[in-house]
Design an enzyme around this catalytic site. Structure first.
Site, PDB file in Angstrom:
ATOM      1  N   PRO A   1       0.827  -1.200   0.000  1.00  0.00           N
ATOM      2  CA  PRO A   1       0.000   0.000   0.000  1.00  0.00           C
ATOM      3  C   PRO A   1       0.872   1.264   0.000  1.00  0.00           C
ATOM      4  O   PRO A   1       1.872   1.348   0.707  1.00  0.00           O
ATOM      5  CB  PRO A   1      -0.793  -0.127   1.306  1.00  0.00           C
ATOM      6  CG  PRO A   1      -0.802  -1.579   1.607  1.00  0.00           C
ATOM      7  CD  PRO A   1       0.517  -2.097   1.126  1.00  0.00           C
ATOM      8  N   GLU A   2       0.478   2.240  -0.812  1.00  0.00           N
ATOM      9  CA  GLU A   2       1.190   3.512  -0.877  1.00  0.00           C
ATOM     10  C   GLU A   2       0.420   4.543  -0.065  1.00  0.00           C
ATOM     11  O   GLU A   2      -0.619   4.240   0.525  1.00  0.00           O
ATOM     12  CB  GLU A   2       1.352   3.927  -2.336  1.00  0.00           C
ATOM     13  CG  GLU A   2       2.116   2.891  -3.151  1.00  0.00           C
ATOM     14  CD  GLU A   2       2.313   3.268  -4.613  1.00  0.00           C
ATOM     15  OE1 GLU A   2       2.153   4.465  -4.953  1.00  0.00           O
ATOM     16  OE2 GLU A   2       2.629   2.370  -5.416  1.00  0.00           O
TER      17      GLU A   2
ATOM     18  N   HIS B   1      -4.606 -15.849   8.763  1.00  0.00           N
ATOM     19  CA  HIS B   1      -3.466 -14.947   8.959  1.00  0.00           C
ATOM     20  C   HIS B   1      -3.852 -13.702   9.758  1.00  0.00           C
ATOM     21  O   HIS B   1      -3.269 -12.631   9.568  1.00  0.00           O
ATOM     22  CB  HIS B   1      -2.829 -14.531   7.629  1.00  0.00           C
ATOM     23  CG  HIS B   1      -2.459 -15.674   6.739  1.00  0.00           C
ATOM     24  ND1 HIS B   1      -1.494 -16.598   7.081  1.00  0.00           N
ATOM     25  CD2 HIS B   1      -2.942 -16.056   5.529  1.00  0.00           C
ATOM     26  CE1 HIS B   1      -1.385 -17.497   6.100  1.00  0.00           C
ATOM     27  NE2 HIS B   1      -2.251 -17.200   5.166  1.00  0.00           N
TER      28      HIS B   1
ATOM     29  N   ARG C   1       1.827 -12.308   4.496  1.00  0.00           N
ATOM     30  CA  ARG C   1       3.269 -12.530   4.422  1.00  0.00           C
ATOM     31  C   ARG C   1       3.992 -12.227   5.736  1.00  0.00           C
ATOM     32  O   ARG C   1       5.200 -12.434   5.845  1.00  0.00           O
ATOM     33  CB  ARG C   1       3.861 -11.695   3.284  1.00  0.00           C
ATOM     34  CG  ARG C   1       3.261 -12.066   1.922  1.00  0.00           C
ATOM     35  CD  ARG C   1       3.928 -11.366   0.778  1.00  0.00           C
ATOM     36  NE  ARG C   1       5.301 -11.826   0.577  1.00  0.00           N
ATOM     37  CZ  ARG C   1       6.100 -11.373  -0.396  1.00  0.00           C
ATOM     38  NH1 ARG C   1       5.659 -10.448  -1.241  1.00  0.00           N
ATOM     39  NH2 ARG C   1       7.327 -11.837  -0.520  1.00  0.00           N
TER      40      ARG C   1
ATOM     41  N   ARG D   1      21.701  14.737  -8.436  1.00  0.00           N
ATOM     42  CA  ARG D   1      21.735  13.277  -8.504  1.00  0.00           C
ATOM     43  C   ARG D   1      21.706  12.800  -9.954  1.00  0.00           C
ATOM     44  O   ARG D   1      20.986  13.350 -10.792  1.00  0.00           O
ATOM     45  CB  ARG D   1      20.555  12.669  -7.741  1.00  0.00           C
ATOM     46  CG  ARG D   1      20.578  12.947  -6.248  1.00  0.00           C
ATOM     47  CD  ARG D   1      19.551  12.095  -5.535  1.00  0.00           C
ATOM     48  NE  ARG D   1      19.514  12.375  -4.109  1.00  0.00           N
ATOM     49  CZ  ARG D   1      18.808  11.682  -3.219  1.00  0.00           C
ATOM     50  NH1 ARG D   1      18.079  10.643  -3.627  1.00  0.00           N
ATOM     51  NH2 ARG D   1      18.820  11.997  -1.942  1.00  0.00           N
TER      52      ARG D   1
END
Length: 282
Positions: free
Chosen positions: A2-3, A93, A112, A155
């Site tokens: 998720p962002e 889970h 996970r 950069r």
């Protein structure tokens, strides 16, 4: 993973449901997900406390307690956070359950098992979560083209990789990185040090705009969120991400895909600047 828009969606949906409610019991099915302090101490300190709200920092969420301590958590790859009635079927889970005084449960599910919880006491120095390394929030007024140029302008790395650097701006992920760069008309593979002043300004405007769009696109009712088990985000309609071969909505040129640091990036070779010539709005 998720962002920021998805994490903010979780906060906005769950906060009204838990604000003001007391945690009466805690069930820990996977002790390893509690990273600080020890699970037994975590349970003793949090049980009996009332939640006064939820916060967010980058992709982290917090449960703010009535004694000004805070439970911080990170969903990582597959974490889900749900407020459920007691009879709601428990997902496989399910690793942590906060039992609330009205019988409902705040459940954390993670296939996970990468998600983590931390209890930070009021005034405690945070050397545990990694949040001290996070950069600017994308909605901060300090985020300007000049600020970005000073931070990233020397950069040589691709600008898409720079946007995903959480120590610069907190919360941007692969999906919304593509959306931001499409909005700013900058190719994801461009070296950061090749961007011009006008491009930095467009990028600074696109970052909060596209993340806010992502939040709005994910807007749903608590009932819809629970029915999707806290993992069915809408993320759409996306303008660029995942649209390889499809026509650009601006110019109809097929989208291309490249890989940067093992992540796919999709962009329009016509609309997004690949050669360093500053493209103006069409």
């Amino acid at each position: 993973m998720p962002e920021l828009p998805e994490v903010e969606t979780v906060r906005r949906i769950l906060e009204p449901q838990i604000r003001g409610h007391k945690i009466e019991r805690i069930t820990v099915n996977r002790p390893e997900i509690i990273a600080h302090p020890l699970p037994e101490e975590f349970v003793r300190a949090v049980c009996g406390r009332r939640m006064t709200g939820m916060g967010r920092r980058g992709k982290f969420l917090s449960l703010v307690l009535d004694n000004r301590d805070a439970v911080w958590l990170h969903l990582r790859m597959t974490g889900q956070l749900l407020v459920t009635p007691p009879e709601f079927p428990e997902e496989k889970h399910t690793h942590l359950i906060f039992g609330l005084e009205d019988g409902r449960e705040l459940r954390f599910i993670d296939t996970r098992r990468f998600g983590r919880f931390w209890l930070l006491r009021e005034g405690e120095t945070d050397t545990f979560t990694g949040m001290e390394k996070l950069g600017l929030e994308p909605f901060d007024e300090e985020l300007t083209g000049d600020w970005l140029q000073k931070r990233l302008g020397k950069r040589q790395r691709a600008i898409k990789e720079c946007l995903l650097d959480q120590s610069v701006i907190a919360g941007i992920g692969n999906i919304h990185g593509d959306e931001i760069l499409f909005q700013a008309r900058i190719a994801p593979g461009r070296p950061a040090n090749s961007l011009k002043a006008g491009e930095w300004e467009r990028l600074a405007a696109a970052i909060p705009a596209m993340l806010e769009k992502g939040i709005e696109d994910n807007r749903m009712t608590p009932e819809e969120y629970l029915a999707g088990r806290g993992k069915e985000y809408r993320n759409g309609p996306l303008l660029a991400y995942g649209r390889e071969g499809q026509p650009c909505p601006r110019c109809q040129t097929p989208f291309c895909r490249i890989r940067l640091s093992a992540r796919s990036s999709t962009y329009c070779p016509e609309c997004q600047n690949e050669n360093g010539v500053d493209i103006q709005e069409k």
